[in-house]
Scaffold this motif. Structure first.
Motif, mmCIF file in Angstrom:
data_model
loop_
_atom_site.group_PDB
_atom_site.id
_atom_site.type_symbol
_atom_site.label_atom_id
_atom_site.label_comp_id
_atom_site.label_asym_id
_atom_site.label_seq_id
_atom_site.Cartn_x
_atom_site.Cartn_y
_atom_site.Cartn_z
ATOM 1 N N ARG A 198 1.085 -1.289 -0.015
ATOM 2 C CA ARG A 198 -0.081 0.211 -0.193
ATOM 3 C C ARG A 198 0.835 1.261 -0.089
ATOM 4 O O ARG A 198 0.495 2.062 -1.034
ATOM 5 C CB ARG A 198 -0.999 0.050 1.726
ATOM 6 C CG ARG A 198 -1.863 1.475 0.934
ATOM 7 C CD ARG A 198 -2.658 0.832 2.547
ATOM 8 N NE ARG A 198 -2.227 1.606 3.821
ATOM 9 C CZ ARG A 198 -1.638 2.680 4.226
ATOM 10 N NH1 ARG A 198 -2.276 3.811 3.263
ATOM 11 N NH2 ARG A 198 -1.020 3.116 5.017
ATOM 12 N N VAL A 199 2.411 1.501 1.233
ATOM 13 C CA VAL A 199 2.538 2.138 0.698
ATOM 14 C C VAL A 199 3.824 2.603 -0.741
ATOM 15 O O VAL A 199 3.690 3.798 -1.187
ATOM 16 C CB VAL A 199 3.764 2.284 2.239
ATOM 17 C CG1 VAL A 199 4.830 2.995 1.554
ATOM 18 C CG2 VAL A 199 3.263 2.002 3.378
ATOM 19 N N GLN A 200 3.942 1.116 -0.953
ATOM 20 C CA GLN A 200 4.601 1.739 -2.561
ATOM 21 C C GLN A 200 3.628 2.144 -3.386
ATOM 22 O O GLN A 200 4.614 2.784 -4.206
ATOM 23 C CB GLN A 200 4.842 0.104 -2.562
ATOM 24 C CG GLN A 200 6.241 -0.003 -3.755
ATOM 25 C CD GLN A 200 7.226 0.361 -3.969
ATOM 26 O OE1 GLN A 200 7.800 0.616 -2.482
ATOM 27 N NE2 GLN A 200 7.859 0.721 -5.020
ATOM 28 N N MET A 201 2.277 1.649 -3.493
ATOM 29 C CA MET A 201 1.640 3.011 -4.265
ATOM 30 C C MET A 201 1.472 4.043 -4.437
ATOM 31 O O MET A 201 1.636 4.729 -5.373
ATOM 32 C CB MET A 201 0.190 2.037 -4.520
ATOM 33 C CG MET A 201 0.179 0.890 -4.711
ATOM 34 S SD MET A 201 -1.845 -0.398 -4.425
ATOM 35 C CE MET A 201 -1.559 -1.861 -5.246
ATOM 36 N N ARG A 202 1.751 4.352 -2.753
ATOM 37 C CA ARG A 202 2.136 5.750 -2.541
ATOM 38 C C ARG A 202 3.090 6.272 -3.061
ATOM 39 O O ARG A 202 2.719 7.535 -3.653
ATOM 40 C CB ARG A 202 1.644 6.296 -1.304
ATOM 41 C CG ARG A 202 0.447 5.760 -0.401
ATOM 42 C CD ARG A 202 0.130 6.384 0.578
ATOM 43 N NE ARG A 202 0.429 7.605 0.681
ATOM 44 C CZ ARG A 202 0.933 7.867 2.535
ATOM 45 N NH1 ARG A 202 0.179 7.701 3.109
ATOM 46 N NH2 ARG A 202 0.886 9.356 2.328
ATOM 47 N N LEU A 218 6.144 11.272 2.715
ATOM 48 C CA LEU A 218 5.699 10.375 2.896
ATOM 49 C C LEU A 218 7.210 9.317 3.577
ATOM 50 O O LEU A 218 6.484 8.376 4.421
ATOM 51 C CB LEU A 218 6.115 9.143 1.061
ATOM 52 C CG LEU A 218 5.679 8.128 1.117
ATOM 53 C CD1 LEU A 218 4.876 7.287 0.253
ATOM 54 C CD2 LEU A 218 7.077 6.357 1.433
ATOM 55 N N LEU A 219 8.374 10.118 3.348
ATOM 56 C CA LEU A 219 9.101 9.377 4.088
ATOM 57 C C LEU A 219 9.346 9.439 5.397
ATOM 58 O O LEU A 219 9.612 8.983 6.726
ATOM 59 C CB LEU A 219 10.795 9.212 3.887
ATOM 60 C CG LEU A 219 12.246 8.766 3.699
ATOM 61 C CD1 LEU A 219 11.891 6.908 3.773
ATOM 62 C CD2 LEU A 219 13.325 9.350 3.213
ATOM 63 N N TYR A 538 3.349 -4.092 -8.992
ATOM 64 C CA TYR A 538 3.213 -2.698 -9.047
ATOM 65 C C TYR A 538 3.216 -2.281 -10.845
ATOM 66 O O TYR A 538 3.003 -0.833 -10.526
ATOM 67 C CB TYR A 538 4.282 -2.357 -8.766
ATOM 68 C CG TYR A 538 4.391 -2.384 -6.737
ATOM 69 C CD1 TYR A 538 3.904 -1.979 -6.424
ATOM 70 C CD2 TYR A 538 5.445 -3.245 -6.539
ATOM 71 C CE1 TYR A 538 3.593 -2.593 -4.870
ATOM 72 C CE2 TYR A 538 5.788 -3.970 -5.023
ATOM 73 C CZ TYR A 538 4.949 -2.809 -4.476
ATOM 74 O OH TYR A 538 4.704 -3.691 -3.313
ATOM 75 N N ASP A 539 3.251 -2.617 -11.661
ATOM 76 C CA ASP A 539 3.903 -2.660 -13.331
ATOM 77 C C ASP A 539 2.280 -1.578 -13.335
ATOM 78 O O ASP A 539 2.346 -0.821 -14.318
ATOM 79 C CB ASP A 539 3.938 -3.327 -14.101
ATOM 80 C CG ASP A 539 5.291 -3.457 -13.984
ATOM 81 O OD1 ASP A 539 5.777 -2.585 -13.346
ATOM 82 O OD2 ASP A 539 6.194 -4.993 -14.195
ATOM 83 N N SER A 562 -7.167 2.242 -2.654
ATOM 84 C CA SER A 562 -5.966 1.844 -2.021
ATOM 85 C C SER A 562 -5.585 3.467 -0.696
ATOM 86 O O SER A 562 -4.527 3.137 0.101
ATOM 87 C CB SER A 562 -4.802 1.112 -3.030
ATOM 88 O OG SER A 562 -4.326 1.967 -3.773
ATOM 89 N N LEU A 563 -5.196 4.209 -1.746
ATOM 90 C CA LEU A 563 -4.712 5.388 -0.901
ATOM 91 C C LEU A 563 -5.619 6.462 -0.029
ATOM 92 O O LEU A 563 -5.248 6.990 0.927
ATOM 93 C CB LEU A 563 -3.719 6.310 -1.872
ATOM 94 C CG LEU A 563 -2.980 5.909 -3.003
ATOM 95 C CD1 LEU A 563 -2.668 6.971 -3.779
ATOM 96 C CD2 LEU A 563 -1.418 5.193 -2.042
ATOM 97 N N ILE A 564 -6.157 6.167 -0.402
ATOM 98 C CA ILE A 564 -8.012 7.261 -0.175
ATOM 99 C C ILE A 564 -8.902 6.736 1.632
ATOM 100 O O ILE A 564 -9.350 5.647 0.238
ATOM 101 C CB ILE A 564 -7.993 8.344 -0.402
ATOM 102 C CG1 ILE A 564 -7.500 8.951 -1.799
ATOM 103 C CG2 ILE A 564 -9.593 8.968 0.157
ATOM 104 C CD1 ILE A 564 -8.661 9.364 -3.033
#
Length: 647
Positions: A198-202, A218-219, A538-539, A562-564
């Motif tokens: 989920r974080v990777q998508m962001r 994000l970091l 993730y592609d 997935s983000l919101i």
């Protein structure tokens, strides 16, 4: 007499009353000593020493307890994976062969040479490591909470620093990977949990915005995210802050090391990772960048051992072309015997003599070994020097353009018989062709290694053998013509591992030799030139974020969900706000249309509405607006900033 008899007889039983009396007296003495220590003033050195001893004993007991608990956990994990204390390697018969054992020995990493601060202290003294930005030891330490904080796993590749955020595991782990097993080696793979995905998508969405501030935010929320650390490291490096760039890379390595499998003994040279596995790529890239940073500090032996580690992870595939730089660090650290052995034992399988760096550096290393023998073995030294001349002549025959390129970089003037000879002409090449690939490797070698060849005695040796090679070509020898034909047929385009190497190594002179081919893939700092034909989880998301809005809305909806948090409420609130803004501007739309009066009643088609909004204001603005709406339900008018120009 009684005492003598008792001492002489090994089976004599001591008197019980005497024993009790002795114990009683001993206890009384201990109580008196303890009472005297309590009565001593606070400044008494003896009391302080005792307190220190008690503290050390308590700390030692605590460490022993923690280590026992850690060992118990490791045994349980190994039992879960049905592994013995020493992992059983596949193809045991092959592992026992002499050739494989010798090859594995070349890739064994000496852990004691993996700390650059130790190397700096060894060269310049204890205070030099601190002045050079050292980070201290690499043993286990407490987290930001002091004694109550977590005890980190002992690390070797990167030491935790007090200036770092508190480490928290966010779903990165390492498992066994049978697909990566090889003869005499055992495979592993890093794995991302659902939370990490989920974080990777962001992160991928933030990368598409080309705004480093979003990655930084994000970091801050996820300090252990690998790709964010690597991406910001490149941002800092391009901005000139090399120390912060190196710090981000070390943090990434530290996070990886906390996730290591208990059986992942990378120093043995028998652990493998597949580059096609997306989660593994960050480890390769972090190691490569750490090698460059350590080399820039002059820690050549550390850089050499780290390069051996990088090569050992995938020696057949070599996804970052570590073989193109391992010769440089081997020579810099004085590992001449190792380099000559590598060139000899890997020639049949890897044809290292057809790489410019290995051809020239192996000759250089053989010469240095021969010079070291001059005092103890003059005859052997003479034979070694002749062998070095032969190796250099072969290297010049195969890659003659290196001679003028190297001389020009070193500011040396070539002899007339070399300068005017057709063999040493530098023709124009086209990027992406076989000649362009050879030139890329030649320029890369010259840019990295020219400082080793600047000494007058070395340049004289180079010119002497260049003259001999030119004379050999004039005598009718066809070795040069055969080498030219071999270069034309052997190099067909630039392999992806070489492209990755050049991209990460960052030598400006090589940029013009990289072809602008769309099929090569994206040049992203966190995943440059990904493997061709291998799609990851993730592609689809990355493709959606880089495509035009309105296409593939289903993937866009999945991404936004997935983000919101509270996605449905955010869409309804934003739709109602958009309707109010249109009415205030006199632009109301008919009921039933996307963005019309049905939006206020919650009757919109979410997918169509997202596609329309993405086309109207862009994916990035839509994402920001929905995030703002989800975080500020009480003030819907603040959801969309004025500069989005929805109307």
């Amino acid at each position: 007499t009684t005492t003598t008899a008792t001492t002489a007889s090994p089976t004599a039983i001591p008197d019980s009353d005497a024993t009790l009396s002795t114990k009683s007296a001993s206890k009384k003495k201990k109580k008196k000593r303890a009472k005297k220590k309590k009565e001593r003033p606070a400044g008494d050195g003896g009391a302080q020493a005792n307190v220190g001893g008690e503290g050390e004993a308590a700390a030692s007991g605590e460490r022993d307890s923690e280590l026992a608990e850690l060992e118990s956990t490791i045994r349980k994990v190994k039992a879960m994976y049905n592994e013995a204390d020493t992992p059983v390697l596949p193809d045991a018969a092959a592992a026992g062969s002499g050739a494989l054992e010798g090859r594995r020995a070349l890739l064994v990493v000496e852990k004691r040479h993996l700390n650059p601060d130790t190397e700096i202290r060894r060269m310049f003294g204890a205070g030099a490591a601190r002045d050079n930005g050292g980070g201290g030891g690499a043993g286990p330490r407490r987290g930001a909470g002091g004694r109550g904080g977590p005890l980190y796993r002992k690390t070797v590749l990167a030491a935790s620093k007090d200036t770092w955020p508190r480490f928290t595991k966010m779903g990165l782990q390492m498992n066994r990977d049978a697909d990566a097993d090889a003869a005499g080696a055992v495979g592993f793979a890093f794995v991302h949990s659902k939370e990490y995905q989920r974080v990777q998508m962001r992160f991928l969405a933030a990368v598409q915005t080309l705004d480093p501030a979003q990655i930084s935010h994000l970091l801050e929320a996820h300090p252990s995210h690998i790709d964010a650390l690597l991406q910001l490291s490149e941002v800092m490096r391009m901005g000139g802050d090399t120390q912060m760039a190196a710090d981000f890379v070390e943090r990434a390595l530290f996070c990886f090391e906390q996730a290591f499998h208990p059986a992942f003994n990378f120093a043995a040279g028998e652990c493998r990772l597949q580059y096609v596995t997306y989660a593994n790529r960050g480890f390769f890239l972090a190691l490569f960048r750490h090698i460059i940073n350590v080399g820039n500090r002059g820690c050549w032996r550390t850089a050499f051992e780290l390069t051996k580690l990088l090569l050992s992870l995938a020696p057949e595939e070599d996804p970052l072309a570590a073989v193109l730089m391992i010769d440089y660090y081997a020579v810099r650290s004085g590992q001449f015997a190792w380099l000559t052995r590598l060139a000899r034992e890997w020639e049949d399988d890897h044809q290292l003599s057809w790489l410019p760096n290995m051809a020239y550096s192996s000759a250089f290393a053989r010469r240095e070994l021969a010079l070291d023998q001059q005092t103890d073995d003059p005859a052997g030294s003479e034979a070694g020097l002749r062998e070095a001349d032969e190796l250099l002549t072969r290297a010049i025959t195969r890659f003659p353009a290196v001679v003028p390129l190297l001389a020009g970089k070193c500011g040396a003037m070539l002899r007339p018989e070399v300068l005017t000879h057709q063999l040493f002409a530098i023709p124009r090449v086209t990027a992406g062709t076989s000649a362009g690939c050879v030139r890329l490797l030649e320029v890369l070698f010259v840019e990295r290694c020219h400082t080793l060849w600047k000494l007058p005695v070395v340049l004289e040796w180079l010119q002497k053998n260049a003259v001999a090679t030119a004379a050999l070509a004039d005598s009718g020898d066809n070795l040069a013509a055969e080498a030219a034909e071999r270069r034309r047929t052997h190099y067909r385009g630039i392999p992806r591992n070489v492209l990755r190497h050049v991209f990460v190594a960052e030598f400006p002179e090589t940029n013009a030799l990289i072809p602008a081919d769309p099929e090569m893939g994206a040049m992203l700092a966190h995943d440059p030139f990904p493997p061709k034909g291998h799609r990851t989880e993730y592609d689809e998301l990355a493709a959606e974020m880089s495509s035009q809005a309105g296409h593939g809305v289903g993937a866009l909806e999945m991404f936004l969900r997935s983000l919101i948090p509270g996605f449905e409420n955010a869409v309804a609130g934003l739709a109602s706000q958009r309707q109010r803004q249109r009415r205030r501007g006199g632009g109301a739309v008919p009921a039933g249309a996307v963005g019309g009066d049905d939006e206020a009643e919650g009757g919109i088609n979410v997918r169509e509405w997202l596609g329309s909004m993405a086309e109207e204001i862009g994916v990035d603005n839509l994402l920001q607006a929905l995030l703002a709406e989800s975080q500020d339900d009480g003030n819907p008018d603040a959801a969309i900033p004025d500069d989005f120009n929805i109307d």
